[in-house]
Design a protein around this motif. Structure first.
Motif, PDB file in Angstrom:
ATOM      1  N   GLY A  51      12.631  15.637   4.528  1.00 36.38           N
ATOM      2  CA  GLY A  51      13.644  14.730   4.012  1.00 36.38           C
ATOM      3  C   GLY A  51      13.952  13.535   4.893  1.00 36.38           C
ATOM      4  N   LEU A  52      13.435  13.507   6.116  1.00 32.78           N
ATOM      5  CA  LEU A  52      13.674  12.357   6.986  1.00 32.78           C
ATOM      6  C   LEU A  52      12.937  11.139   6.458  1.00 32.78           C
ATOM      7  N   CYS A  53      13.509   9.977   6.749  1.00 29.43           N
ATOM      8  CA  CYS A  53      12.921   8.705   6.348  1.00 29.43           C
ATOM      9  C   CYS A  53      13.019   7.761   7.535  1.00 29.43           C
ATOM     10  N   PHE A  54      11.942   7.078   7.862  1.00 25.88           N
ATOM     11  CA  PHE A  54      11.934   6.094   8.933  1.00 25.88           C
ATOM     12  C   PHE A  54      11.434   4.780   8.378  1.00 25.88           C
ATOM     13  N   ALA A  55      12.058   3.671   8.778  1.00 25.94           N
ATOM     14  CA  ALA A  55      11.626   2.347   8.356  1.00 25.94           C
ATOM     15  C   ALA A  55      11.407   1.488   9.594  1.00 25.94           C
ATOM     16  N   TYR A  56      10.383   0.659   9.552  1.00 24.13           N
ATOM     17  CA  TYR A  56       9.998  -0.192  10.679  1.00 24.13           C
ATOM     18  C   TYR A  56       9.742  -1.603  10.182  1.00 24.13           C
ATOM     19  N   GLY A  57      10.036  -2.582  11.028  1.00 18.91           N
ATOM     20  CA  GLY A  57       9.816  -3.975  10.670  1.00 18.91           C
ATOM     21  C   GLY A  57      11.023  -4.548   9.943  1.00 18.91           C
ATOM     22  N   VAL A  91       0.833  -1.191   0.000  1.00 20.94           N
ATOM     23  CA  VAL A  91       0.000   0.000   0.000  1.00 20.94           C
ATOM     24  C   VAL A  91       0.874   1.249   0.000  1.00 20.94           C
ATOM     25  N   LEU A  92       0.397   2.269  -0.684  1.00 18.52           N
ATOM     26  CA  LEU A  92       0.999   3.604  -0.616  1.00 18.52           C
ATOM     27  C   LEU A  92      -0.072   4.564  -0.133  1.00 18.52           C
ATOM     28  N   GLU A  96      -0.685  19.703   6.409  1.00 20.56           N
ATOM     29  CA  GLU A  96       0.136  20.887   6.701  1.00 20.56           C
ATOM     30  C   GLU A  96       1.250  20.595   7.709  1.00 20.56           C
ATOM     31  N   GLU A  97       1.056  19.613   8.576  1.00 21.20           N
ATOM     32  CA  GLU A  97       1.996  19.355   9.663  1.00 21.20           C
ATOM     33  C   GLU A  97       3.297  18.765   9.141  1.00 21.20           C
ATOM     34  N   GLU A  98       4.417  19.341   9.564  1.00 20.90           N
ATOM     35  CA  GLU A  98       5.742  18.844   9.178  1.00 20.90           C
ATOM     36  C   GLU A  98       6.078  17.532   9.882  1.00 20.90           C
ATOM     37  N   ASP A  99       5.406  17.257  11.016  1.00 18.49           N
ATOM     38  CA  ASP A  99       5.718  16.047  11.765  1.00 18.49           C
ATOM     39  C   ASP A  99       4.864  14.858  11.342  1.00 18.49           C
ATOM     40  N   GLU A 100       4.137  14.985  10.246  1.00 19.11           N
ATOM     41  CA  GLU A 100       3.361  13.884   9.683  1.00 19.11           C
ATOM     42  C   GLU A 100       4.021  13.448   8.385  1.00 19.11           C
ATOM     43  N   PRO A 101       4.110  12.121   8.151  1.00 21.02           N
ATOM     44  CA  PRO A 101       4.754  11.666   6.919  1.00 21.02           C
ATOM     45  C   PRO A 101       3.961  12.073   5.677  1.00 21.02           C
ATOM     46  N   ARG A 102       4.682  12.372   4.620  1.00 18.70           N
ATOM     47  CA  ARG A 102       4.056  12.717   3.339  1.00 18.70           C
ATOM     48  C   ARG A 102       3.686  11.446   2.573  1.00 18.70           C
ATOM     49  N   PHE A 103       4.590  10.444   2.622  1.00 17.26           N
ATOM     50  CA  PHE A 103       4.361   9.163   1.951  1.00 17.26           C
ATOM     51  C   PHE A 103       4.564   8.035   2.954  1.00 17.26           C
ATOM     52  N   ILE A 104       3.642   7.082   2.964  1.00 12.22           N
ATOM     53  CA  ILE A 104       3.751   5.889   3.803  1.00 12.22           C
ATOM     54  C   ILE A 104       3.620   4.681   2.884  1.00 12.22           C
ATOM     55  N   VAL A 117       3.589  -5.376   8.226  1.00 13.30           N
ATOM     56  CA  VAL A 117       4.769  -6.187   8.496  1.00 13.30           C
ATOM     57  C   VAL A 117       6.016  -5.304   8.404  1.00 13.30           C
ATOM     58  N   ARG A 118       5.991  -4.384   7.441  1.00 10.26           N
ATOM     59  CA  ARG A 118       7.060  -3.403   7.241  1.00 10.26           C
ATOM     60  C   ARG A 118       6.405  -2.087   6.838  1.00 10.26           C
ATOM     61  N   ARG A 119       7.078  -0.993   7.177  1.00  7.36           N
ATOM     62  CA  ARG A 119       6.569   0.327   6.790  1.00  7.36           C
ATOM     63  C   ARG A 119       7.745   1.273   6.600  1.00  7.36           C
TER      64      ARG A 119
END
Length: 101
Positions: free
Chosen positions: A39-45, A4-5, A11-19, A30-32
């Motif tokens: 420009g920050l990127c976070f990966a989980y799983g 899924v995308l 408007e919030e900078e602390d919310e991801p633009r793309f998941i 399972v992964r995200r």
């Protein structure tokens, strides 16, 4: 597995633009990978661990129910598209969360 995308035009900078999310047969994450406007990127799983950050609630079968015109768009993507993003996430610093690893 399904993939899924979710694109958020918030408007919030602390919310991801793309998941980007990989879902199991129960439609649970399972992964995200999250990309933020700054420009920050976070990966989980997977290799990243931090499974506690994955959503425990299953995604709906009909992703259109997540859509909010002008704010949020959710759609299925191919496994190849997800794995390309997952690979990109491994090449990027993991931002603020990496300080606590």
């Amino acid at each position: 597995m399904s993939y899924v995308l979710i694109e958020q035009n918030l408007e919030e900078e602390d919310e991801p633009r793309f998941i980007y999310a990989e879902l199991d047969s129960g439609r649970r994450e399972v992964r995200r990978v999250e990309f933020y406007p700054n420009g920050l990127c976070f990966a989980y799983g997977g290799d990243y661990g931090r499974e506690e950050a994955l959503s425990p609630a299953p995604y709906p079968e009909d992703l259109r129910t997540l859509n909010r015109p002008g704010e949020v768009t959710a759609r299925a993507i191919t496994p190849a598209a997800f794995w390309e993003i997952w690979g990109q996430a491994q090449e990027r610093p993991d931002g603020f969360m990496g300080m606590f690893a």
